[in-house]
Scaffold this motif. Structure first.
Motif, short mmCIF file in Angstrom:
data_model
loop_
_atom_site.label_atom_id
_atom_site.label_comp_id
_atom_site.label_asym_id
_atom_site.label_seq_id
_atom_site.Cartn_x
_atom_site.Cartn_y
_atom_site.Cartn_z
N MET A 1 0.81 -1.22 0.00
CA MET A 1 0.00 0.00 0.00
C MET A 1 0.84 1.27 0.00
O MET A 1 0.35 2.37 0.26
N ARG A 2 2.12 1.13 -0.33
CA ARG A 2 3.00 2.29 -0.32
C ARG A 2 2.54 3.37 -1.30
O ARG A 2 2.50 4.55 -0.96
N ILE A 3 2.19 2.96 -2.52
CA ILE A 3 1.74 3.94 -3.51
C ILE A 3 0.41 4.54 -3.09
O ILE A 3 0.16 5.74 -3.23
N THR A 4 -0.48 3.70 -2.53
CA THR A 4 -1.78 4.18 -2.08
C THR A 4 -1.64 5.29 -1.05
O THR A 4 -2.43 6.23 -1.02
N ALA A 5 -0.64 5.17 -0.18
CA ALA A 5 -0.45 6.14 0.91
C ALA A 5 0.41 7.33 0.51
O ALA A 5 0.68 8.20 1.34
N SER A 6 0.82 7.39 -0.76
CA SER A 6 1.74 8.45 -1.18
C SER A 6 1.11 9.84 -1.14
O SER A 6 1.81 10.85 -1.17
N GLY A 7 -0.23 9.91 -1.10
CA GLY A 7 -0.89 11.22 -1.04
C GLY A 7 -0.93 11.83 0.34
O GLY A 7 -1.31 13.00 0.50
N ILE A 8 -0.53 11.08 1.36
CA ILE A 8 -0.52 11.60 2.73
C ILE A 8 0.61 12.61 2.88
O ILE A 8 1.74 12.36 2.47
N ARG A 9 0.32 13.75 3.49
CA ARG A 9 1.34 14.75 3.77
C ARG A 9 1.09 15.35 5.14
O ARG A 9 0.00 15.19 5.71
N PRO A 10 2.08 16.00 5.72
CA PRO A 10 1.86 16.60 7.04
C PRO A 10 0.62 17.49 7.05
O PRO A 10 0.45 18.35 6.18
N GLY A 11 -0.25 17.24 8.02
CA GLY A 11 -1.50 17.98 8.10
C GLY A 11 -2.70 17.21 7.60
O GLY A 11 -3.84 17.59 7.88
N SER A 12 -2.48 16.12 6.86
CA SER A 12 -3.60 15.31 6.37
C SER A 12 -4.41 14.74 7.53
O SER A 12 -3.85 14.37 8.56
N SER A 13 -5.72 14.66 7.34
CA SER A 13 -6.59 14.08 8.37
C SER A 13 -6.53 12.56 8.28
O SER A 13 -6.70 11.99 7.19
N ILE A 14 -6.31 11.93 9.42
CA ILE A 14 -6.12 10.49 9.49
C ILE A 14 -7.13 9.89 10.47
O ILE A 14 -7.43 10.49 11.51
N PHE A 15 -7.62 8.69 10.15
CA PHE A 15 -8.53 7.97 11.03
C PHE A 15 -7.98 6.56 11.24
O PHE A 15 -7.18 6.07 10.43
N LEU A 16 -8.39 5.93 12.32
CA LEU A 16 -7.90 4.60 12.66
C LEU A 16 -9.08 3.66 12.84
O LEU A 16 -9.96 3.91 13.68
N TYR A 17 -9.11 2.59 12.05
CA TYR A 17 -10.20 1.62 12.09
C TYR A 17 -9.76 0.37 12.83
O TYR A 17 -8.83 -0.32 12.41
N ASN A 18 -10.41 0.09 13.97
CA ASN A 18 -10.14 -1.12 14.75
C ASN A 18 -11.00 -2.24 14.16
O ASN A 18 -12.21 -2.27 14.35
N VAL A 19 -10.35 -3.16 13.44
CA VAL A 19 -11.10 -4.20 12.75
C VAL A 19 -11.70 -5.22 13.70
O VAL A 19 -12.66 -5.91 13.35
N SER A 20 -11.15 -5.33 14.92
CA SER A 20 -11.70 -6.26 15.90
C SER A 20 -13.02 -5.75 16.46
O SER A 20 -13.98 -6.50 16.60
N GLU A 21 -13.05 -4.48 16.77
CA GLU A 21 -14.23 -3.87 17.38
C GLU A 21 -15.14 -3.19 16.37
O GLU A 21 -16.24 -2.76 16.71
N LYS A 22 -14.66 -3.07 15.12
CA LYS A 22 -15.39 -2.39 14.05
C LYS A 22 -15.74 -0.95 14.45
O LYS A 22 -16.87 -0.48 14.33
#
Length: 459
Positions: free
Chosen positions: A318-339
């Motif tokens: 997923m390196r290319i997929t994540a190449s658009g991330i830059r400092p300041g980008s909004s990020i979220f975290l998905y817990n797949v166990s708890e959904k």
């Protein structure tokens, strides 16, 4: 019948390794279930490398690449209706006989309003350029970019002359010191028909059209281009996946004159091309940096490590997929166990390989992380998570394919951030604070949230 009880989660060495910002402000919405320490007495030392590597019998397995989807579904055509080259065909068949412009919009909101109302405002000198081309019988295509988003948001065809609008002639309203504002107020309006909305990276556009010049606040807000450059950009736009420029986070209320009840479902697939939506005039969204966001993944055993280290990771593919991330980008975290989706986080770095080689690994001698595509983050807004089955969440992310984890358009990013901020009350805090700042009220207190007040006060 004996009830089946869920087994207690395995103790995690990254639990409560940092102080809770909400607790320090006087009130934590997580209570006793918070992953952060409520006071110095709960604060634990950051674990040494190799500590707690042994897995508990019957415990949850290490995070696997399976939960991130595969390369085919996470790096290509992320959006339904977004197959490269699909959708409504370009109206320009003879580019050599057409004129092309690219304009710089202040916000994504302005672009979404333009798609719904079919109009755009420019300054006088650019109105004259548009009118000269229009009177000469040339087709005119206008591309749109937003501020510092580093993306092209779509293309429209000019369908009328640019006419002076007196009510828009705010000669002394702007306090901006940008050089481009010296060209006067935006009081000339032309009608336009949008043919494609997308999120084409400027870097990709420049590969296709090396001679492309972009409008900036220090030069001009509207830039013309040669027919050759315009044709190249047009092809790049039509080869970019379709996406919406606005997503509602209020449950389906849109500013659309054709929808009196405001309850029509959001557009999907080919409807993206014809059923344009824009926010209600009263809608205030959570402050979001221009550009795409991203959802990272974790499970119950790695979540505290993600939070403790301030480090999120992805598998190598997923390196290319994540190449658009830059400092300041909004990020979220998905817990797949708890959904559950947690947020809002802010990227502190671009995506890099192995910032912490031992992260997310059970092997103390590991030379590379199993999730080596990594970014550093900080908490922008700490609030309770949203469950995966939330109906508004599913409306916002309805066009995602290949699972939850992966890139988001700006419209999805802003809507998801606004939904999270609204549900925990932070959005109303921000609205009250901004109103107080604008009215000059005394003793205005900044919201008790992690987002720096300077970002709120400068909206």
């Amino acid at each position: 019948m004996t009830a089946v009880r869920r087994p207690a989660p395995k103790p995690n060495e990254f639990y409560k390794v940092s102080l809770c910002k909400h607790f320090l402000s006087g009130d934590c919405p997580f209570g006793d279930g918070c992953h952060f320490a409520h006071g110095e007495d709960e604060l634990k030392k950051f674990p040494k490398p190799g500590f707690g590597e042994a897995a508990a019998p019957g415990g949850e397995k290490e995070l696997s690449e399976n939960m991130f989807g595969n390369q085919e579904t996470t790096t290509v055509d992320y959006y339904q209706g977004g197959v490269a080259g699909g959708g409504k065909p370009s109206p320009i068949l003879e580019p050599e006989n057409a004129s092309f412009f690219v304009v710089r919009a202040a916000t994504y909101r302005d672009c979404s309003i333009s798609t719904a109302r079919g109009e755009w405002f420019v300054q006088r000198k650019y109105a004259e350029a548009v009118n000269n081309a229009f009177n000469g019988g040339r087709q005119i295509m206008v591309f749109f970019t937003v501020g510092d988003s580093k993306h092209i948001q779509g293309a429209s065809l000019v369908t009328s002359l640019a006419a002076y609008v007196k009510s828009a002639d705010h000669k002394h309203a702007s306090k901006s010191k940008a050089a481009a504002d010296d060209d006067g107020p935006f009081c000339y309006r032309f009608q336009c028909e949008w043919y494609r909305t997308c999120e084409l990276p400027i870097a990709t556009a420049l590969e296709a059209a090396p001679d492309l010049l972009l409008p900036t606040s220090s030069t001009k807000y509207c830039q013309d281009m040669t027919s050759k450059t315009g044709e190249a950009v047009m092809k790049a736009v039509w080869n970019s996946p379709l996406c919406t420029l606005y997503e509602s986070w209020t449950g389906g209320d849109y500013d659309d004159e054709a929808m009196a009840d405001g309850k029509n479902p959001p557009p999907v697939g080919e409807a993206i091309l014809t059923d344009f939506r824009c926010p209600l005039p009263t809608e205030i969204a959570w402050p979001t940096m221009p550009g795409p966001g991203f959802i990272f993944g974790c499970n119950s055993q790695t979540m505290d490590e993600c939070l403790g280290r301030g480090l999120f990771g992805l598998p190598a593919h997923m390196r290319i997929t994540a190449s658009g991330i830059r400092p300041g980008s909004s990020i979220f975290l998905y817990n797949v166990s708890e959904k559950l989706i947690f947020g809002i986080f802010e990227a502190l770095t671009t995506a890099q390989m192995n910032l912490e080689p031992k992260a997310f690994s059970k092997n103390p001698k590991a030379q590379t992380s199993p999730f080596p595509v990594q970014i550093l983050v900080r908490i922008s807004l700490e609030c309770p998570p949203i469950h995966d089955d939330d109906p508004v969440l599913n409306d916002i992310l309805r066009a995602r394919v290949g699972g939850r984890i992966g890139p988001l358009t700006f419209a999805q990013t802003e809507a998801l951030g606004s939904l999270i901020a609204h549900q925990c009350g932070a959005l109303s805090y921000m609205t009250d604070y901004r109103r107080g700042v604008e009215t000059g009220a005394l003793n205005v207190s900044a919201p008790p949230i992690a987002l720096p007040p300077r970002k709120i006060g400068t909206l």
